[in-house]
Motif scaffolding. Structure first.
Motif, PDB file in Angstrom:
ATOM      1  N   TYR A  22      77.974  30.994  -8.814  1.00 57.68           N
ATOM      2  CA  TYR A  22      77.847  29.807  -9.666  1.00 57.68           C
ATOM      3  C   TYR A  22      79.028  28.858  -9.442  1.00 57.68           C
ATOM      4  O   TYR A  22      78.856  27.651  -9.396  1.00 57.68           O
ATOM      5  CB  TYR A  22      77.793  30.217 -11.144  1.00 57.68           C
ATOM      6  N   TRP A  25      78.610  27.077  -6.133  1.00 58.82           N
ATOM      7  CA  TRP A  25      77.590  26.040  -6.273  1.00 58.82           C
ATOM      8  C   TRP A  25      78.149  24.840  -7.032  1.00 58.82           C
ATOM      9  O   TRP A  25      77.939  23.700  -6.630  1.00 58.82           O
ATOM     10  CB  TRP A  25      76.371  26.578  -7.011  1.00 58.82           C
ATOM     11  N   ALA A  26      78.850  25.090  -8.121  1.00 61.86           N
ATOM     12  CA  ALA A  26      79.401  24.008  -8.945  1.00 61.86           C
ATOM     13  C   ALA A  26      80.451  23.202  -8.196  1.00 61.86           C
ATOM     14  O   ALA A  26      80.629  22.011  -8.467  1.00 61.86           O
ATOM     15  CB  ALA A  26      79.998  24.582 -10.228  1.00 61.86           C
ATOM     16  N   ASP A  28      80.483  22.692  -4.882  1.00 60.64           N
ATOM     17  CA  ASP A  28      79.969  22.113  -3.649  1.00 60.64           C
ATOM     18  C   ASP A  28      80.309  20.613  -3.657  1.00 60.64           C
ATOM     19  O   ASP A  28      80.159  19.947  -4.687  1.00 60.64           O
ATOM     20  CB  ASP A  28      78.452  22.315  -3.592  1.00 60.64           C
ATOM     21  N   GLN A  30      78.826  17.963  -2.635  1.00 61.46           N
ATOM     22  CA  GLN A  30      77.734  17.082  -3.070  1.00 61.46           C
ATOM     23  C   GLN A  30      77.510  17.171  -4.578  1.00 61.46           C
ATOM     24  O   GLN A  30      77.198  16.174  -5.218  1.00 61.46           O
ATOM     25  CB  GLN A  30      76.449  17.406  -2.317  1.00 61.46           C
ATOM     26  N   VAL A  31      77.663  18.354  -5.127  1.00 62.64           N
ATOM     27  CA  VAL A  31      77.525  18.522  -6.577  1.00 62.64           C
ATOM     28  C   VAL A  31      78.661  17.792  -7.283  1.00 62.64           C
ATOM     29  O   VAL A  31      78.449  17.050  -8.239  1.00 62.64           O
ATOM     30  CB  VAL A  31      77.505  20.017  -6.966  1.00 62.64           C
ATOM     31  N   ARG A  32      79.895  17.982  -6.806  1.00 65.57           N
ATOM     32  CA  ARG A  32      81.051  17.332  -7.427  1.00 65.57           C
ATOM     33  C   ARG A  32      80.934  15.811  -7.347  1.00 65.57           C
ATOM     34  O   ARG A  32      81.322  15.106  -8.259  1.00 65.57           O
ATOM     35  CB  ARG A  32      82.374  17.766  -6.773  1.00 65.57           C
ATOM     36  N   ALA A  35      78.868  14.660 -10.256  1.00 64.07           N
ATOM     37  CA  ALA A  35      79.268  15.143 -11.580  1.00 64.07           C
ATOM     38  C   ALA A  35      79.994  14.052 -12.378  1.00 64.07           C
ATOM     39  O   ALA A  35      80.570  13.123 -11.814  1.00 64.07           O
ATOM     40  CB  ALA A  35      80.176  16.358 -11.429  1.00 64.07           C
TER      41      ALA A  35
END
Length: 72
Positions: A22, A25-26, A28, A30-32, A35
């Motif tokens: 998790y 993933w958080a 990554d 692209q996720v950041r 966000a």
């Protein structure tokens, strides 16, 4: 047709062993980038958050896996 493709997947509750996954993933890139707070999440903060979520009566965390046990 979609149901055919989903036969090889299963959903299971997240466990303590899933904490690092998790976190990865958080954090990554692209996720950041998408966000509200784009800074990487420190491990210690994530660990507290994850343990609280696992213990919560109002939250559920899941892992979608293939039949081979690989998370998706």
């Amino acid at each position: 047709m979609k149901s055919e493709k989903l036969k090889n997947w299963h959903l299971r509750p997240a466990e303590t062993k899933d904490c690092r996954l998790y976190w990865e993933w958080a954090n990554d890139p692209q996720v950041r980038a998408m966000a509200f707070q784009p800074e990487p999440i420190p491990w210690e903060s994530h660990l507290l958050w994850f343990e609280n979520k696992l213990q919560s009566a109002t939250s559920n965390l899941y892992i979608l896996e293939t039949d081979a046990g690989s998370p998706a």
